[in-house]
Design an enzyme around this catalytic site. Structure first.
Site, mmCIF file in Angstrom:
data_model
loop_
_atom_site.group_PDB
_atom_site.id
_atom_site.type_symbol
_atom_site.label_atom_id
_atom_site.label_comp_id
_atom_site.label_asym_id
_atom_site.label_seq_id
_atom_site.Cartn_x
_atom_site.Cartn_y
_atom_site.Cartn_z
ATOM 1 C CG HIS A 82 3.547 -3.534 -0.143
ATOM 2 N ND1 HIS A 82 4.446 -4.238 0.607
ATOM 3 C CD2 HIS A 82 2.382 -4.190 -0.044
ATOM 4 C CE1 HIS A 82 3.843 -5.284 1.125
ATOM 5 N NE2 HIS A 82 2.586 -5.275 0.746
ATOM 6 C CD GLU A 89 9.884 -6.076 5.715
ATOM 7 O OE1 GLU A 89 9.187 -6.822 6.422
ATOM 8 O OE2 GLU A 89 9.388 -5.324 4.832
ATOM 9 C CB ALA A 116 10.491 -11.283 0.114
#
Length: 170
Positions: A69, A89, A124
């Site tokens: 990530h 995102e 998230a």
């Protein structure tokens, strides 16, 4: 591109893996491990199977997944090398448009978090505001590594759900 669950269930294993390879950041092995469990009856069962495969992985595989990530508003974002998912995102909550003060703070937080935990801070972002992300960053940096390892993997599961919903048009 959207695809249906029925499409995924009918695909050859290689196509299934290719279609789902970006759900878990740079970790197509998750999709590979669930390809043989088809057919999936619902988005929930597909997501659940993939998350189960993630949790069943070795610690080394999980660390590799976490390290795949990107940092929030980090080097990859500046270089334009984020995946399409990560770009969308991070952009959705304004992490691509930080003030100079916010940018300096996130650079500092990224470095301290990575140094302490050995993997990037994962959250998230589509489920939170920019202020909530900064607050979580500030709070979680103090967690011990075991708690943070579990928290980061839980966040990966949430990110995967969001990505699956987008892929399946839900």
């Amino acid at each position: 591109m959207t695809v249906t669950l029925a499409d995924l269930n009918r695909m050859a294993a290689a196509d299934f893996v290719a279609s789902l390879s970006s759900i878990f950041e740079h970790s197509p092995w998750v999709a590979e491990r669930v390809a043989g469990r088809r057919p999936f009856s619902s988005l929930d069962s597909l997501h659940g199977g993939m998350v189960e495969a993630m949790w069943a992985a070795s610690d080394a595989e999980k660390i590799s997944l976490l390290r795949a990530h990107p940092q929030l508003a980090g080097k990859e974002a500046e270089a334009g090398t984020l995946t399409a998912h990560s770009t969308s995102e991070q952009d959705s909550v304004g992490l691509t448009r930080l003030s100079a003060e916010e940018k300096a703070r996130i650079v500092q937080l990224n470095a301290a978090y990575l140094d302490k935990h050995g993997f990037p801070f994962i959250i998230a972002v589509k489920l939170r505001t920019k202020a909530q992300i900064f607050a979580a960053f500030e709070q979680r940096i103090g967690n011990d590594r075991v708690i943070e390892f579990t928290t980061a993997l839980s966040e990966v599961g949430k990110i995967a759900r969001i990505r699956l919903e987008a892929l399946l048009g839900q």
